[in-house]
Design an enzyme around this catalytic site. Structure first.
Site, PDB file in Angstrom:
ATOM      1  N   TRP A 101       0.825  -1.217   0.000  1.00  0.00           N
ATOM      2  CA  TRP A 101       0.000   0.000   0.000  1.00  0.00           C
ATOM      3  C   TRP A 101       0.849   1.254   0.000  1.00  0.00           C
ATOM      4  O   TRP A 101       0.506   2.254  -0.633  1.00  0.00           O
ATOM      5  CB  TRP A 101      -1.004  -0.026   1.149  1.00  0.00           C
ATOM      6  CG  TRP A 101      -2.067  -1.054   0.918  1.00  0.00           C
ATOM      7  CD1 TRP A 101      -2.320  -2.160   1.657  1.00  0.00           C
ATOM      8  CD2 TRP A 101      -3.009  -1.085  -0.170  1.00  0.00           C
ATOM      9  NE1 TRP A 101      -3.353  -2.882   1.099  1.00  0.00           N
ATOM     10  CE2 TRP A 101      -3.799  -2.245  -0.013  1.00  0.00           C
ATOM     11  CE3 TRP A 101      -3.261  -0.257  -1.262  1.00  0.00           C
ATOM     12  CZ2 TRP A 101      -4.822  -2.599  -0.907  1.00  0.00           C
ATOM     13  CZ3 TRP A 101      -4.270  -0.606  -2.151  1.00  0.00           C
ATOM     14  CH2 TRP A 101      -5.038  -1.756  -1.979  1.00  0.00           C
ATOM     15  N   ASP A 171      -1.968   6.490   6.365  1.00  0.00           N
ATOM     16  CA  ASP A 171      -3.029   5.658   5.792  1.00  0.00           C
ATOM     17  C   ASP A 171      -3.345   4.572   6.821  1.00  0.00           C
ATOM     18  O   ASP A 171      -2.679   3.543   6.873  1.00  0.00           O
ATOM     19  CB  ASP A 171      -2.547   5.041   4.469  1.00  0.00           C
ATOM     20  CG  ASP A 171      -3.525   3.998   3.928  1.00  0.00           C
ATOM     21  OD1 ASP A 171      -4.616   3.808   4.523  1.00  0.00           O
ATOM     22  OD2 ASP A 171      -3.188   3.368   2.899  1.00  0.00           O
ATOM     23  N   LYS A 195     -12.402  -2.046   6.468  1.00  0.00           N
ATOM     24  CA  LYS A 195     -11.558  -2.965   7.227  1.00  0.00           C
ATOM     25  C   LYS A 195     -12.001  -2.982   8.690  1.00  0.00           C
ATOM     26  O   LYS A 195     -12.304  -4.025   9.235  1.00  0.00           O
ATOM     27  CB  LYS A 195     -10.079  -2.545   7.147  1.00  0.00           C
ATOM     28  CG  LYS A 195      -9.587  -2.177   5.748  1.00  0.00           C
ATOM     29  CD  LYS A 195      -9.382  -3.367   4.847  1.00  0.00           C
ATOM     30  CE  LYS A 195      -9.146  -3.035   3.382  1.00  0.00           C
ATOM     31  NZ  LYS A 195      -7.991  -2.250   3.042  1.00  0.00           N
TER      32      LYS A 195
HETATM   33  C1  LIG Z   1      -7.459  -1.718   1.707  1.00  0.00           C
HETATM   34  C2  LIG Z   1      -6.388  -0.696   1.790  1.00  0.00           C
HETATM   35  C3  LIG Z   1      -6.268   0.329   0.830  1.00  0.00           C
HETATM   36  C4  LIG Z   1      -7.180   0.440  -0.351  1.00  0.00           C
HETATM   37  O1  LIG Z   1      -8.405   0.917   0.057  1.00  0.00           O
HETATM   38  P1  LIG Z   1      -9.590   1.229  -0.974  1.00  0.00           P
HETATM   39  O2  LIG Z   1     -10.662   1.695  -0.050  1.00  0.00           O
HETATM   40  O3  LIG Z   1      -9.898  -0.028  -1.691  1.00  0.00           O
HETATM   41  O4  LIG Z   1      -9.134   2.308  -1.875  1.00  0.00           O
HETATM   42  C5  LIG Z   1      -5.257   1.252   1.011  1.00  0.00           C
HETATM   43  N1  LIG Z   1      -4.417   1.202   2.054  1.00  0.00           N
HETATM   44  C6  LIG Z   1      -4.499   0.227   2.986  1.00  0.00           C
HETATM   45  C7  LIG Z   1      -3.534   0.203   4.129  1.00  0.00           C
HETATM   46  C8  LIG Z   1      -5.493  -0.749   2.882  1.00  0.00           C
HETATM   47  O5  LIG Z   1      -5.581  -1.713   3.812  1.00  0.00           O
END
Ligand SMILES: *Cc1c(COP(=O)(O)O)cnc(C)c1O
Length: 359
Positions: A101, A171, A195
């Site tokens: 990511w 993030d 998540k």
């Molecule tokens: C799942 C995830 C993403 C992507 O998220 P989307 O909502 O599908 O854009 C980005 N960063 C992390 C750390 C993730 O777990």
């Protein structure tokens, strides 16, 4: 029958929350309609939205000088929105790459600013580069990192505080609300909801007010934090049902005793699974011990040809979505807030039995 669902996302939600949503589905609090059918500007939905924000602020102790935004577009949208809002063309921005990511965030930022990769864990991305070795820029508009790498299962168990005072951008898609954090250490926190918060379609942004007002020209207004903050995240129609459900999850978290209590449970769940892996010669987790995620735990079997059997027998035992990410292989158990301790205990006893039968 409900299963124990170890999906990395969209992921398990608390059963109580789903039951409450079912109960309120056709008639929310005597309005005679579902939350899905309400105007986002009506009194009922405004009450839902305000309550959700108040509960989130309480859970995370968000200081007054931070705005909370309920947006769309996922973490991916934020990969672009962050440089659009916090940097100018030609600005230097620092990124730390600890996995899949982090890498995506870097490539999405490159069209907007000069990306300096301040630290890169390098293949196979199973550790966190030593903070004292980070090559941070003097003049970076911000430093972006990924506190929990969902695919690799690599988590920061500290906040990298920078002497330079450069705003930290995190993030937190797969770790937000898993334990208490000190929001004041961050300039901006974001995460997709699917998540650890609620259903897909909602993206949370928590941003310090002094960082607002600097979006570069050409930033679409629905991606402009300042414009969205001014309109209470309702410049256009927000993801109302996902916002409502996130609110129910926040109330559920408060009933669990808040983030300190849930953090203790998360620590216990993770320790249980790691100790089952480490005390066996059949299972293996590749991540450095001080960087092991509490949320996403990848593991491999001593004999990879048994992977399919493991998945099939686990499914028969009511333990599902344990396949590892296609880039990593093996297994991955995602054990977010809504995964009860009993689910991890069931997984661990299944693993012991599987090893006894097949090792
Ligand atoms: C799942 C995830 C993403 C992507 O998220 P989307 O909502 O599908 O854009 C980005 N960063 C992390 C750390 C993730 O777990």
């Amino acid at each position: 029958m409900r299963v124990y669902n170890f999906s990395p996302g969209p992921a398990v939600l608390p059963q109580e929350v789903l039951e409450q949503a079912r109960q309120e589905m056709l008639d929310w609090h005597g309005t005679g309609m579902s939350v899905m059918e309400m105007s986002h500007r009506g009194k009922a939905f405004i009450a839902i939205a305000d309550q959700a924000e108040a509960d989130l602020r309480e859970l995370l102790s968000i200081p007054k000088n931070y705005k909370v935004l309920f947006l769309q577009g996922g973490a991916f949208g934020q990969f672009a929105a962050v440089p659009m809002n916090l940097s100018q063309p030609g600005s230097v921005v620092d990124y730390v790459n600890t996995g899949a990511w982090g890498k995506k965030a870097i490539s999405e930022a490159k069209p907007y600013a000069k990306v300096n990769v301040a630290a890169d864990a390098g293949e196979p991305y199973t550790s966190i580069p030593l903070l004292s070795n980070w090559q941070v820029s003097d003049n970076a508009a911000y430093l972006h990192y990924t506190p929990n790498e969902t695919i690799g299962g690599v988590e920061f168990h500290f906040v990298p505080e920078l002497k330079s005072g450069t705003p930290l951008v995190a993030d937190m898609s797969s770790t937000i609300l898993s334990r208490p954090i000190d929001v004041a250490k961050f300039g901006l926190i974001y995460g997709g909801a699917q998540k650890n918060i609620g259903p897909a379609g909602l993206t949370l942004v928590i941003v310090r007010e002094d960082l607002l007002g600097h979006a570069r020209p050409g930033t679409p207004s629905f991606m402009d934090y300042t414009a969205m903050a001014k309109e209470g995240s309702m410049l256009n129609t927000p993801p109302t049902f996902a916002w409502y459900l996130a609110g129910l999850v926040f109330q559920w978290l408060k009933r669990q005793g808040g983030l300190k209590a849930i953090g203790e449970i998360n620590r216990r769940k993770a320790e249980l699974l790691y100790s089952a892996i480490d005390t066996s010669s059949f299972y293996k987790n590749p991540v450095a011990h001080d960087a092991r995620s509490w949320m996403n735990i990848p593991f491999t079997l001593a004999r990879a040809e048994l992977d399919k059997t493991f998945i099939a027998e686990a499914k028969d035992a009511g333990l599902v979505t344990l396949e590892g990410h296609r880039s990593v292989g093996g297994m991955r158990a995602s054990i977010y807030n809504a995964m009860p301790l009993a689910g991890v205990e069931a997984l661990v006893s299944f693993m012991k039995e599987f090893e006894r039968k097949h090792a």
